[in-house]
Design a protein around this motif. Structure first.
Motif, PDB file in Angstrom:
ATOM      1  N   ALA A 140      -4.461  -0.939  10.610  1.00  0.00           N
ATOM      2  CA  ALA A 140      -3.500  -1.745   9.857  1.00  0.00           C
ATOM      3  C   ALA A 140      -2.191  -0.989   9.731  1.00  0.00           C
ATOM      4  O   ALA A 140      -2.170   0.242   9.594  1.00  0.00           O
ATOM      5  CB  ALA A 140      -4.035  -2.077   8.470  1.00  0.00           C
TER       6      ALA A 140
ATOM      7  N   GLY B 215      -3.564   2.057   7.786  1.00  0.00           N
ATOM      8  CA  GLY B 215      -5.018   2.150   7.743  1.00  0.00           C
ATOM      9  C   GLY B 215      -5.499   2.877   8.983  1.00  0.00           C
ATOM     10  O   GLY B 215      -5.380   2.356  10.100  1.00  0.00           O
TER      11      GLY B 215
ATOM     12  N   LEU C  52      -4.529   3.391   3.522  1.00  0.00           N
ATOM     13  CA  LEU C  52      -5.638   2.486   3.252  1.00  0.00           C
ATOM     14  C   LEU C  52      -6.944   3.180   3.622  1.00  0.00           C
ATOM     15  O   LEU C  52      -6.938   4.204   4.307  1.00  0.00           O
ATOM     16  CB  LEU C  52      -5.463   1.197   4.071  1.00  0.00           C
TER      17      LEU C  52
ATOM     18  N   VAL D 237       4.348   6.889   2.682  1.00  0.00           N
ATOM     19  CA  VAL D 237       3.276   6.098   3.286  1.00  0.00           C
ATOM     20  C   VAL D 237       2.038   6.102   2.390  1.00  0.00           C
ATOM     21  O   VAL D 237       1.542   7.170   2.015  1.00  0.00           O
ATOM     22  CB  VAL D 237       2.904   6.649   4.686  1.00  0.00           C
TER      23      VAL D 237
ATOM     24  N   TRP E 203       2.483   1.306   4.729  1.00  0.00           N
ATOM     25  CA  TRP E 203       1.043   1.501   4.539  1.00  0.00           C
ATOM     26  C   TRP E 203       0.392   1.618   5.906  1.00  0.00           C
ATOM     27  O   TRP E 203       0.795   0.943   6.858  1.00  0.00           O
ATOM     28  CB  TRP E 203       0.435   0.325   3.772  1.00  0.00           C
TER      29      TRP E 203
ATOM     30  N   ARG F 114       5.165   1.624  -2.389  1.00  0.00           N
ATOM     31  CA  ARG F 114       5.460   2.376  -1.159  1.00  0.00           C
ATOM     32  C   ARG F 114       5.965   1.406  -0.097  1.00  0.00           C
ATOM     33  O   ARG F 114       5.446   0.300   0.020  1.00  0.00           O
ATOM     34  CB  ARG F 114       4.217   3.102  -0.639  1.00  0.00           C
TER      35      ARG F 114
ATOM     36  N   GLY G 101       1.401  -1.683   7.506  1.00  0.00           N
ATOM     37  CA  GLY G 101       2.163  -2.495   6.578  1.00  0.00           C
ATOM     38  C   GLY G 101       3.559  -1.932   6.396  1.00  0.00           C
ATOM     39  O   GLY G 101       3.722  -0.726   6.187  1.00  0.00           O
TER      40      GLY G 101
ATOM     41  N   VAL H 235       2.035  -7.173   7.004  1.00  0.00           N
ATOM     42  CA  VAL H 235       0.877  -6.337   7.298  1.00  0.00           C
ATOM     43  C   VAL H 235       0.310  -6.806   8.620  1.00  0.00           C
ATOM     44  O   VAL H 235       0.007  -7.998   8.788  1.00  0.00           O
ATOM     45  CB  VAL H 235      -0.200  -6.421   6.197  1.00  0.00           C
TER      46      VAL H 235
ATOM     47  N   SER I  29      -3.990  -4.722  -0.857  1.00  0.00           N
ATOM     48  CA  SER I  29      -3.770  -3.404  -1.460  1.00  0.00           C
ATOM     49  C   SER I  29      -2.512  -2.736  -0.909  1.00  0.00           C
ATOM     50  O   SER I  29      -2.107  -1.677  -1.401  1.00  0.00           O
ATOM     51  CB  SER I  29      -4.989  -2.504  -1.252  1.00  0.00           C
ATOM     52  N   CYS I  30      -1.889  -3.343   0.098  1.00  0.00           N
ATOM     53  CA  CYS I  30      -0.591  -2.863   0.570  1.00  0.00           C
ATOM     54  C   CYS I  30       0.457  -3.306  -0.449  1.00  0.00           C
ATOM     55  O   CYS I  30       1.002  -4.418  -0.365  1.00  0.00           O
ATOM     56  CB  CYS I  30      -0.269  -3.429   1.946  1.00  0.00           C
ATOM     57  N   ASP I  31       0.727  -2.459  -1.414  1.00  0.00           N
ATOM     58  CA  ASP I  31       1.633  -2.787  -2.511  1.00  0.00           C
ATOM     59  C   ASP I  31       3.016  -2.224  -2.202  1.00  0.00           C
ATOM     60  O   ASP I  31       3.283  -1.031  -2.388  1.00  0.00           O
ATOM     61  CB  ASP I  31       1.092  -2.210  -3.819  1.00  0.00           C
ATOM     62  N   PHE I  32       3.907  -3.093  -1.732  1.00  0.00           N
ATOM     63  CA  PHE I  32       5.231  -2.636  -1.319  1.00  0.00           C
ATOM     64  C   PHE I  32       6.145  -2.328  -2.499  1.00  0.00           C
ATOM     65  O   PHE I  32       7.249  -1.827  -2.292  1.00  0.00           O
ATOM     66  CB  PHE I  32       5.863  -3.660  -0.389  1.00  0.00           C
TER      67      PHE I  32
END
Length: 209
Positions: free
Chosen positions: A133, A124, A172, A169, A122, A119, A135, A97, A113-116
């Motif tokens: 951001a 922002g 955020l 994607v 990510w 997805r 990610g 990230v 909260s960037c849950d790879f």
């Protein structure tokens, strides 16, 4: 700790006359650099407190006392911002990230909260049309190189590039960058416990005297 997560901050050394130039006026170059250093220090503090395998500062300039010990420092490559970000992505092997130094209201919760697992990408978005951001489960320089930076549609163009690459994607929350004095006032009010907020308060008080 996230066993494979790399957190990257891409930033400039807060040198008067070279950072936050849109803060002048009403700020002087020295005051604008104070705001920049405060925003950078806030960002680094949040990243330092976030569980990660590695923390990297991709820096244009030299590190200062504002840099926590837990960061590896990597010099930015020369070129436009898209080229410099691509240079960072070329050096990171695993999930990462990347954030800038313009959103000191950043939190660990936002980063994590960037849950790879859900997805692979990510983004922002920023209120000014950019992004704060990025990610990526699999960093690839070509996902950024050539994206127009510092224009009102940068965020939309970056999102389009990711989608064109076939990536789903996750978005955020949209944040406000600190670029102008009204931005600084708004972000300081939204994040009153930050070093940025203290710097803005001190400058406001000095101007009122």
């Amino acid at each position: 700790m996230r066993p494979d997560l790399t957190l990257v901050v891409i930033a400039k050394e807060p040198v008067p006359g070279h950072v936050k130039t849109r803060l002048t006026p009403p700020c002087s170059p020295d005051e604008a650099a104070e705001i920049a250093e405060a925003a950078l220090a806030d960002t680094l503090q949040v990243v330092a407190s976030t569980p990660a395998h590695q923390r990297v500062l991709a820096l244009a300039g030299r590190p200062g006392a504002w840099l926590p010990d837990c960061f590896d420092v990597a010099p930015q490559v020369s070129g436009t911002l898209d080229v410099r970000i691509a240079g960072v992505l070329a050096e990171v092997a695993g999930p990462m990230v990347l954030v800038g130094m313009d959103t000191p209201q950043l939190t660990s919760e936002l980063l994590l909260s960037c849950d790879f697992s859900t997805r692979p990408a990510w983004l922002g978005l920023a209120e000014d049309g950019g992004f704060w951001a990025l990610g990526l489960a699999r960093p690839d320089p070509e996902l950024v190189r050539g994206v127009p930076m510092s224009v009102p549609h940068t965020g939309a163009a970056q999102l389009e590039r990711l989608e064109q690459a076939g990536l789903e994607v996750g978005l955020l929350p949209t944040l406000r960058d600190v670029d102008t004095w009204p931005d600084a006032l708004a972000v300081a009010a939204a994040a009153p416990k930050t070093r940025l907020a203290r710097a803005v308060s001190a400058l406001t008080a000095a101007a009122a005297r």
